[in-house]
Every structure is written in structure tokens, then in C-alpha cells.
Design a protein around this motif. Structure first.
Motif, PDB file in Angstrom:
ATOM      1  N   UNK A  54     -12.112 -37.075 -20.165  1.00  0.00           N
ATOM      2  CA  UNK A  54     -12.282 -35.648 -20.421  1.00  0.00           C
ATOM      3  C   UNK A  54     -10.980 -34.916 -20.098  1.00  0.00           C
ATOM      4  N   UNK A  55     -10.502 -34.105 -21.030  1.00  0.00           N
ATOM      5  CA  UNK A  55      -9.232 -33.396 -20.794  1.00  0.00           C
ATOM      6  C   UNK A  55      -9.352 -31.938 -21.212  1.00  0.00           C
ATOM      7  N   UNK A  56      -8.783 -31.073 -20.402  1.00  0.00           N
ATOM      8  CA  UNK A  56      -8.647 -29.664 -20.767  1.00  0.00           C
ATOM      9  C   UNK A  56      -7.208 -29.446 -21.205  1.00  0.00           C
ATOM     10  N   UNK A  57      -7.030 -28.856 -22.378  1.00  0.00           N
ATOM     11  CA  UNK A  57      -5.672 -28.534 -22.833  1.00  0.00           C
ATOM     12  C   UNK A  57      -5.549 -27.015 -22.859  1.00  0.00           C
ATOM     13  N   UNK A  58      -4.549 -26.506 -22.147  1.00  0.00           N
ATOM     14  CA  UNK A  58      -4.389 -25.057 -22.000  1.00  0.00           C
ATOM     15  C   UNK A  58      -3.280 -24.546 -22.909  1.00  0.00           C
ATOM     16  N   UNK A  65      -6.010 -16.184 -19.244  1.00  0.00           N
ATOM     17  CA  UNK A  65      -6.121 -15.659 -17.880  1.00  0.00           C
ATOM     18  C   UNK A  65      -7.592 -15.515 -17.462  1.00  0.00           C
ATOM     19  N   UNK A  66      -8.386 -14.920 -18.344  1.00  0.00           N
ATOM     20  CA  UNK A  66      -9.794 -14.710 -18.059  1.00  0.00           C
ATOM     21  C   UNK A  66     -10.527 -16.053 -17.917  1.00  0.00           C
ATOM     22  N   UNK A  67     -10.203 -16.989 -18.812  1.00  0.00           N
ATOM     23  CA  UNK A  67     -10.849 -18.312 -18.759  1.00  0.00           C
ATOM     24  C   UNK A  67     -10.538 -19.002 -17.437  1.00  0.00           C
ATOM     25  N   UNK A  68      -9.308 -18.857 -16.964  1.00  0.00           N
ATOM     26  CA  UNK A  68      -8.925 -19.512 -15.704  1.00  0.00           C
ATOM     27  C   UNK A  68      -9.706 -18.938 -14.526  1.00  0.00           C
ATOM     28  N   UNK A  69     -10.059 -17.654 -14.631  1.00  0.00           N
ATOM     29  CA  UNK A  69     -10.850 -17.029 -13.549  1.00  0.00           C
ATOM     30  C   UNK A  69     -12.310 -17.461 -13.598  1.00  0.00           C
ATOM     31  N   UNK A  70     -12.823 -17.647 -14.814  1.00  0.00           N
ATOM     32  CA  UNK A  70     -14.282 -17.800 -14.965  1.00  0.00           C
ATOM     33  C   UNK A  70     -14.806 -19.229 -14.944  1.00  0.00           C
ATOM     34  N   UNK A  71     -13.976 -20.191 -15.308  1.00  0.00           N
ATOM     35  CA  UNK A  71     -14.510 -21.548 -15.464  1.00  0.00           C
ATOM     36  C   UNK A  71     -13.913 -22.518 -14.450  1.00  0.00           C
ATOM     37  N   UNK A  72     -14.649 -23.620 -14.272  1.00  0.00           N
ATOM     38  CA  UNK A  72     -14.206 -24.664 -13.349  1.00  0.00           C
ATOM     39  C   UNK A  72     -13.666 -25.838 -14.183  1.00  0.00           C
ATOM     40  N   UNK A  73     -12.512 -26.321 -13.831  1.00  0.00           N
ATOM     41  CA  UNK A  73     -11.874 -27.363 -14.635  1.00  0.00           C
ATOM     42  C   UNK A  73     -11.675 -28.648 -13.830  1.00  0.00           C
ATOM     43  N   UNK A  74     -12.441 -28.786 -12.741  1.00  0.00           N
ATOM     44  CA  UNK A  74     -12.152 -29.878 -11.811  1.00  0.00           C
ATOM     45  C   UNK A  74     -12.635 -31.245 -12.306  1.00  0.00           C
ATOM     46  N   UNK A  75     -13.388 -31.281 -13.430  1.00  0.00           N
ATOM     47  CA  UNK A  75     -13.926 -32.575 -13.878  1.00  0.00           C
ATOM     48  C   UNK A  75     -13.103 -33.223 -14.993  1.00  0.00           C
ATOM     49  N   UNK A  76     -11.880 -32.728 -15.226  1.00  0.00           N
ATOM     50  CA  UNK A  76     -11.082 -33.334 -16.300  1.00  0.00           C
ATOM     51  C   UNK A  76      -9.602 -33.347 -15.963  1.00  0.00           C
ATOM     52  N   UNK A  77      -8.830 -33.981 -16.848  1.00  0.00           N
ATOM     53  CA  UNK A  77      -7.366 -33.969 -16.724  1.00  0.00           C
ATOM     54  C   UNK A  77      -6.862 -32.621 -17.247  1.00  0.00           C
ATOM     55  N   UNK A  78      -5.913 -32.015 -16.532  1.00  0.00           N
ATOM     56  CA  UNK A  78      -5.402 -30.700 -16.931  1.00  0.00           C
ATOM     57  C   UNK A  78      -4.064 -30.859 -17.644  1.00  0.00           C
ATOM     58  N   UNK A  79      -4.014 -30.450 -18.894  1.00  0.00           N
ATOM     59  CA  UNK A  79      -2.786 -30.572 -19.689  1.00  0.00           C
ATOM     60  C   UNK A  79      -2.361 -29.178 -20.128  1.00  0.00           C
ATOM     61  N   UNK A  80      -1.191 -28.744 -19.687  1.00  0.00           N
ATOM     62  CA  UNK A  80      -0.718 -27.388 -20.020  1.00  0.00           C
ATOM     63  C   UNK A  80       0.309 -27.449 -21.138  1.00  0.00           C
ATOM     64  N   UNK A  91      -3.026 -19.201 -11.120  1.00  0.00           N
ATOM     65  CA  UNK A  91      -4.451 -19.357 -10.811  1.00  0.00           C
ATOM     66  C   UNK A  91      -4.679 -20.430  -9.736  1.00  0.00           C
ATOM     67  N   UNK A  92      -3.608 -20.962  -9.193  1.00  0.00           N
ATOM     68  CA  UNK A  92      -3.736 -21.969  -8.128  1.00  0.00           C
ATOM     69  C   UNK A  92      -4.035 -23.360  -8.639  1.00  0.00           C
ATOM     70  N   UNK A  93      -3.750 -23.621  -9.914  1.00  0.00           N
ATOM     71  CA  UNK A  93      -3.998 -24.952 -10.484  1.00  0.00           C
ATOM     72  C   UNK A  93      -2.678 -25.630 -10.821  1.00  0.00           C
ATOM     73  N   UNK A  94      -2.608 -26.935 -10.538  1.00  0.00           N
ATOM     74  CA  UNK A  94      -1.420 -27.706 -10.901  1.00  0.00           C
ATOM     75  C   UNK A  94      -1.764 -28.571 -12.119  1.00  0.00           C
ATOM     76  N   UNK A  95      -1.027 -28.397 -13.239  1.00  0.00           N
ATOM     77  CA  UNK A  95      -1.311 -29.268 -14.391  1.00  0.00           C
ATOM     78  C   UNK A  95      -1.025 -30.727 -14.052  1.00  0.00           C
ATOM     79  N   UNK A  96      -1.858 -31.641 -14.546  1.00  0.00           N
ATOM     80  CA  UNK A  96      -1.539 -33.064 -14.414  1.00  0.00           C
ATOM     81  C   UNK A  96      -0.379 -33.414 -15.341  1.00  0.00           C
TER      82      UNK A  96
END
Ligand code: ATP
Ligand code: PH2
Ligand code: MG
Length: 233
Positions: A54-58, A65-80, A91-96
Motif C-alpha cells: 500500500x502506498x500513498x503518493x503525494x 494541506x487539508x488532506x494532511x490534516x484530516x487523514x492518517x497515512x501510517x498504514x502505507x509507504x509515503x512517496x512525495x 505536517x510532521x511526516x517524513x516521506x519514505x
């Protein structure tokens, strides 16, 4: 997407955008030489180990900005995608993984890379100066290009940083890909270019880039192995 599948898209892109195939190729060779010189490049297999099912691509659209405040992304790989890195850090998140042609806010990209983000650096005919300036100072880099792939410079298909990041995720094993901040449309997000102070009306070359990005993502939805979803706040 393999080279044969990408080639017809690429030929249309260079024609419509006015790019030089020769310069794009030169840039791929330059990136290869810089990676070999720096000795901090990674292979496809090494990045495969980072990308989960599972991957989130930003992307850098205004909704990010709003999406980063409202949703939780901790169950996937974060790709910016490039500039989106700055919004994630805020938002305090580090992209993988960061997928970039190095025209985003380079100071934020460097901070994230120093904290552990893997880099996917793209070579094209218009960023050779940036490759020379920044690649020697980055770590854990996978090289990509838009011309014929070289041994350590890959081409998974895709054009803009955002859609290219989705193609990369699919090629490296993600099977559920959620796109966040992929608004395309008439407004460019403020994270897209270091010079932008606010979200800005789309300019002509960016509109063309968005149209190709959309078309490519539609292609991947039909022909790829992953489920693609857009997160709309
Ligand atoms: N409304 C939007 N504004 C900005 N980026 C968007 C938007 N919607 C989707 N995106 C995606 O987010 C990515 C952000 O990366 P970035 O802004 O650096 O663009 P880029 O591909 O390098 O294009 P450019 O060369 O014009 O800077 C884009 O490539 C695009 O795919
Ligand atoms: N030659 C060239 N190629 C690109 C360019 C660009 O500005 N010039 N921008 C890209 C990211 O949107 C991807 N590819
Ligand atoms: Mg960019």
C-alpha cells in the motif's frame, strides 16, 4: 510501463512540449556519471524493499494541506512528488521516498534525505545544471530518465513528478496506490515551485503537463497491476 509502451507517449510529449530528445539523453548520461562518481546510488531491488503493497503518493495540489490534516497515512509507504515534500515536513511526516526533478524546495528535500528519505532523481534536458549542483550532496539515490534506460538509470514511465511517482510505485510492487493532492485543474499548489507564494492560476506549459499526467494515469489504471485511488478531501 516498459520502454516500448512509454515511447509513443514520450514522442508526443517532446513534440508538444518542444523538448530535445538529444538533451534528454545527454542528461541521462550525465546523471549516470554523477551517480557512479558519488557512489551513493541504489538499485531497483533496494528501492523495492522500501515500497510496500500500500502506498500513498503525494502531489503538490492545493488540497494537499487539508488532506494532511484530516487523514492518517501510517498504514502505507509515503512517496512525495518533489514540492509536496515541504508540505509533508510541515505536517510532521517524513516521506519514505521523494520523486523529484530537483526543481522543488531543495533545502527541504535535503533535510528529508538527511533524515532518511530515499531519493528518486529524474534526468531531463532542462535540469542538467541542477543535477550537477545537487546530486553530489544527496544520498541513497535511484536515477531515472525519460529516454532509453541505462544500467543504473531506470525508466518506469510517467512524465511529471506526480504521475512518475505512481508509475514507480506500481513497477516496484505497490498494489494499492492512493493519490493525495492530485488536483490537476486550474490551480497550481504553492509547494510546486520555490518561487510561488500562494496557490496560483495554472500557466500554459503546466496545463499541458497536467493533461499528459492525467492521460498517463488513466493508462495505468487500465493496464497496470495496482488499484489506483484519488483521495479527495
Ligand atoms: N494542482 C496541482 N498543483 C501542483 N502539482 C500537482 C497538482 N495536481 C497534481 N500535482 C502533481 O504533483 C506534482 C508536484 O511536483 P512539481 O510541482 O515539482 O512538478 P513537476 O512535475 O516538477 O513540474 P514542473 O517541471 O512544472 O515543476 C506534479 O508533478 C503533479 O503531478
Ligand atoms: N526536457 C524536459 N523534460 C521534463 C520536464 C522539463 O521541463 N523538460 N519536466 C518534467 C517534470 O514535469 C519532466 N520532464
Ligand atoms: Mg519537480
Amino acid at each position: 510501463m516498459n520502454w516500448e509502451q512509454w515511447k509513443p507517449f514520450y514522442l508526443r510529449i517532446v513534440r508538444e512540449m518542444g523538448y530535445s530528445i538529444e538533451q534528454d539523453r545527454k542528461s541521462a548520461e550525465l546523471l549516470r556519471a554523477l551517480l557512479l562518481e558519488g557512489d551513493d546510488y541504489i538499485t531497483r531491488e533496494e528501492l523495492e524493499a522500501v515500497i510496500g503493497k500500500k502506498a500513498y503518493v503525494f502531489g503538490a495540489g492545493p488540497s494537499l494541506e487539508d488532506a494532511l490534516k484530516r487523514f492518517d497515512f501510517s498504514d502505507g509507504t509515503l512517496i512525495a512528488a518533489d514540492g509536496a515534500t515541504s508540505a509533508l515536513l510541515d505536517a510532521g511526516l517524513l516521506p519514505d521516498v521523494i520523486v523529484t526533478d530537483l526543481d522543488g524546495r531543495i533545502s527541504d528535500i535535503k533535510i528529508a534525505n538527511d533524515k532518511g528519505s530515499f531519493m528518486v532523481v529524474h534526468a531531463h534536458g532542462d535540469n542538467m545544471d541542477k543535477l550537477v549542483s545537487y546530486v553530489p550532496f544527496l544520498s541513497r539515490i535511484l536515477g531515472t530518465c525519460q529516454t532509453e534506460p541505462l544500467d543504473i538509470v531506470y525508466n518506469f514511465g510517467g512524465f511529471t513528478d506526480g504521475d512518475r511517482a505512481v508509475f514507480l510505485a506500481e513497477a516496484l510492487g505497490a498494489r494499492d496506490i492512493i493519490m493525495v493532492g492530485f488536483d490537476f485543474g486550474d490551480v497550481v499548489g504553492k509547494w510546486s515551485k520555490p518561487g510561488l507564494k500562494d496557490h496560483s492560476p495554472v500557466w500554459e506549459s503546466k496545463r499541458k503537463k497536467f493533461a499528459f499526467a492525467r492521460e498517463l494515469l488513466n493508462w495505468l489504471e487500465k493496464n497496470g497491476r495496482a488499484r489506483l485511488r484519488y483521495l479527495h478531501p
